[in-house]
Each structure stands twice: as structure tokens, then as C-alpha cells.
Design a protein around this motif. Structure first.
Motif, PDB file in Angstrom:
ATOM      1  N   UNK A   1       0.843  -1.184  -0.043  1.00  0.00           N
ATOM      2  CA  UNK A   1      -0.027   0.161  -0.139  1.00  0.00           C
ATOM      3  C   UNK A   1       0.852   1.338   0.140  1.00  0.00           C
ATOM      4  N   UNK A   2       0.541   2.313  -0.819  1.00  0.00           N
ATOM      5  CA  UNK A   2       1.162   3.617  -0.915  1.00  0.00           C
ATOM      6  C   UNK A   2       0.563   4.421  -1.686  1.00  0.00           C
ATOM      7  N   UNK A   3       1.157   5.547  -1.789  1.00  0.00           N
ATOM      8  CA  UNK A   3       0.748   6.826  -2.417  1.00  0.00           C
ATOM      9  C   UNK A   3       1.417   7.101  -3.701  1.00  0.00           C
TER      10      UNK A   3
ATOM     11  N   UNK B   1      -3.019   0.169  -4.247  1.00  0.00           N
ATOM     12  CA  UNK B   1      -2.354  -1.121  -3.685  1.00  0.00           C
ATOM     13  C   UNK B   1      -1.957  -1.657  -4.948  1.00  0.00           C
ATOM     14  N   UNK B   2      -0.883  -3.013  -4.441  1.00  0.00           N
ATOM     15  CA  UNK B   2      -0.301  -3.993  -5.306  1.00  0.00           C
ATOM     16  C   UNK B   2      -0.333  -5.047  -4.724  1.00  0.00           C
ATOM     17  N   UNK B   3      -0.912  -6.143  -5.354  1.00  0.00           N
ATOM     18  CA  UNK B   3      -0.761  -7.447  -4.914  1.00  0.00           C
ATOM     19  C   UNK B   3       0.480  -8.237  -5.190  1.00  0.00           C
ATOM     20  N   UNK B   4       1.150  -8.993  -4.808  1.00  0.00           N
ATOM     21  CA  UNK B   4       2.305  -9.860  -4.920  1.00  0.00           C
ATOM     22  C   UNK B   4       2.278 -11.175  -4.692  1.00  0.00           C
ATOM     23  N   UNK B   5       2.530 -12.075  -5.192  1.00  0.00           N
ATOM     24  CA  UNK B   5       2.756 -13.579  -4.943  1.00  0.00           C
ATOM     25  C   UNK B   5       3.910 -14.345  -5.576  1.00  0.00           C
ATOM     26  N   UNK B   6       3.930 -15.723  -5.122  1.00  0.00           N
ATOM     27  CA  UNK B   6       4.990 -16.413  -5.822  1.00  0.00           C
ATOM     28  C   UNK B   6       6.382 -15.789  -5.694  1.00  0.00           C
ATOM     29  N   UNK B   7       6.506 -14.927  -4.567  1.00  0.00           N
ATOM     30  CA  UNK B   7       7.838 -14.415  -4.299  1.00  0.00           C
ATOM     31  C   UNK B   7       8.980 -15.416  -3.924  1.00  0.00           C
ATOM     32  N   UNK B   8      10.008 -15.547  -4.724  1.00  0.00           N
ATOM     33  CA  UNK B   8      11.379 -16.324  -4.473  1.00  0.00           C
ATOM     34  C   UNK B   8      12.221 -15.262  -4.956  1.00  0.00           C
ATOM     35  N   UNK B   9      13.593 -15.557  -4.943  1.00  0.00           N
ATOM     36  CA  UNK B   9      14.721 -14.712  -5.288  1.00  0.00           C
ATOM     37  C   UNK B   9      14.533 -14.539  -6.993  1.00  0.00           C
ATOM     38  N   UNK B  10      13.965 -15.739  -7.598  1.00  0.00           N
ATOM     39  CA  UNK B  10      13.756 -15.511  -9.157  1.00  0.00           C
ATOM     40  C   UNK B  10      12.493 -15.371  -9.675  1.00  0.00           C
ATOM     41  N   UNK B  11      11.360 -15.311  -8.750  1.00  0.00           N
ATOM     42  CA  UNK B  11      10.181 -15.074  -9.418  1.00  0.00           C
ATOM     43  C   UNK B  11       9.187 -14.185  -8.628  1.00  0.00           C
ATOM     44  N   UNK B  12       8.317 -13.727  -9.102  1.00  0.00           N
ATOM     45  CA  UNK B  12       7.382 -12.594  -8.458  1.00  0.00           C
ATOM     46  C   UNK B  12       6.135 -12.321  -9.699  1.00  0.00           C
ATOM     47  N   UNK B  13       5.066 -12.722  -9.043  1.00  0.00           N
ATOM     48  CA  UNK B  13       3.700 -12.200  -9.791  1.00  0.00           C
ATOM     49  C   UNK B  13       3.284 -11.009  -9.267  1.00  0.00           C
TER      50      UNK B  13
ATOM     51  N   UNK C   1      -7.844   5.726  -3.587  1.00  0.00           N
ATOM     52  CA  UNK C   1      -8.779   6.146  -2.471  1.00  0.00           C
ATOM     53  C   UNK C   1      -8.191   7.292  -1.982  1.00  0.00           C
ATOM     54  N   UNK C   2      -8.946   7.775  -1.139  1.00  0.00           N
ATOM     55  CA  UNK C   2      -8.233   9.177  -0.441  1.00  0.00           C
ATOM     56  C   UNK C   2      -7.463   8.693   0.936  1.00  0.00           C
ATOM     57  N   UNK C   3      -7.698   7.497   1.631  1.00  0.00           N
ATOM     58  CA  UNK C   3      -7.162   7.273   2.723  1.00  0.00           C
ATOM     59  C   UNK C   3      -6.552   5.614   2.624  1.00  0.00           C
ATOM     60  N   UNK C   4      -5.406   5.387   3.441  1.00  0.00           N
ATOM     61  CA  UNK C   4      -4.915   4.084   3.681  1.00  0.00           C
ATOM     62  C   UNK C   4      -5.982   3.353   4.093  1.00  0.00           C
TER      63      UNK C   4
END
Length: 188
Positions: free
Chosen positions: A109-111, A130-142, A160-163
Motif C-alpha cells: 500500500x502506498x501513495x 495497492x499492488x498485490x504480489x505472490x509467488x515471491x522467490x529470489x527468481x520469481x514474482x507475480x 482512494x483518499x486514505x490508507x
């Protein structure tokens, strides 16, 4: 004379105690104790956090590049590069990551802090995303960037206006992350 010595000793002890406490105060801006993690947000202490911090690209479209970089002790930058120019198209100052229990997925989450003129949405600056991420390893990211049907709380579906509203609206349960990209570390 004895009374003066007692008063002087009491003042001296109070001064020594005050100096001693100030040196151990985590809110002391001059405290440079690098071993102290009390000022590092918990989300940065995740065991897979460092795997996230790098430049990523889509192997099927090498000009699709995302830079995830340390900014300071409490934030990171999420930069999306324009495919044609390689310049930053827009940038998100991520101030929180909600990690899932698997330590390999979550939501950032950020601005919005920067957008280029081709995007033509100046109203998003300093708004929450917002940005969703998954499948995180040193070599992969979705990753999947948030978008919802526009509403009063998300005027064009991308901010959105707020967190608090971002956390409420940009969720997997609300289908905010319907498309995304499988990424690998960018090769230079």
C-alpha cells in the motif's frame, strides 16, 4: 555545608540519570545504534523482504519493467517504467506491506508520487493505491495492480483518499487484482 553537599550530589545524580536515559531513548535522533530494529517497520523484517527489493521484468515482454527499491527506513519506491521510453511512468511510495502467512505474498500500500504526462490523471497524486504480489522467490514474482469498479470511495477505480479505504477496497475478496504479470529479475 553538609546540606549543600547533599543538594549538589542529588542534582548531580539527577543529571547523570537524565543523560543515561537519553542515550538509550529510541526516539533520540542522535541515537545511531544500527543494531536497534525498533525503528524498522515490522513489514520490512519479513524473511523474504530482500527478495522483493530489486528490478523485475516480464520475460514475455522485456520492456515491462517494475523497480522495487529501498527509499528510506520506513518506505520503498514501486516504479512502473514506460514500455517505450524506459522512463518512470508512475511511482508509488509504499509505506506498508501486509504479508500473508506464507511470507511469499501480500499487498503493498502506498501513495502515487509521480505520474508522467501520458497518463493524464493528476488527481491521483498523493492518493492511495495497492499492488498485490505472490509467488515471491529470489527468481520469481507475480504482481497485480489494483483496479475496482469506480465508486464514491474509489472515484476512477485506481485510488482512494486514505490508507484505511485502500485496505478496505483493494482486496482479493473484492476482485481488485484480476490481471497481473509473472516476472523475473531484470537482466541489465
Amino acid at each position: 555545608m553538609q546540606k549543600q553537599i547533599k543538594i549538589l550530589l542529588t542534582i548531580l545524580m539527577a543529571l547523570v540519570l537524565a543523560v543515561s536515559c537519553a542515550n538509550n531513548n529510541p526516539n533520540n535522533p542522535t541515537n545511531n545504534d544500527s543494531g536497534n530494529n525498533s525503528q524498522t517497520p515490522a513489514w520490512k523484517q519479513n524473511p523474504n523482504y530482500q527478495s522483493l527489493i530489486q528490478d523485475w521484468q516480464n520475460p514475455k515482454r522485456p520492456t515491462e519493467v517494475y523497480q522495487i527499491r529501498e527509499k528510506d527506513n520506513s518506505t520503498i519506491d514501486f516504479n512502473v517504467l514506460n514500455e517505450g521510453t524506459g522512463e518512470v511512468g508512475y511511482s508509488i511510495n509504499v509505506s506498508e506491506i501486509v504479508w500473508n502467512a506464507d511470507n511469499a505474498s501480500g499487498i503493498m500500500y502506498g501513495t502515487y508520487t509521480k505520474i508522467d504526462e501520458t497518463w493524464q490523471k493528476p488527481e491521483v497524486l498523493n492518493k492511495w493505491y495497492a499492488i498485490l504480489f505472490n509467488k515471491l522467490t529470489a527468481d520469481t514474482l507475480y504482481i497485480s495492480q489494483a483496479y475496482v469498479t469506480p465508486s464514491a470511495d474509489a472515484p476512477d477505480g485506481s485510488y482512494t483518499e486514505t490508507l484505511e479505504k485502500a485496505k478496505e477496497i483493494f482486496t482479493e475478496a473484492n476482485n481488485a487484482f484480476s490481471t497481473g504479470s509473472d516476472l523475473v529479475p531484470q537482466t541489465k
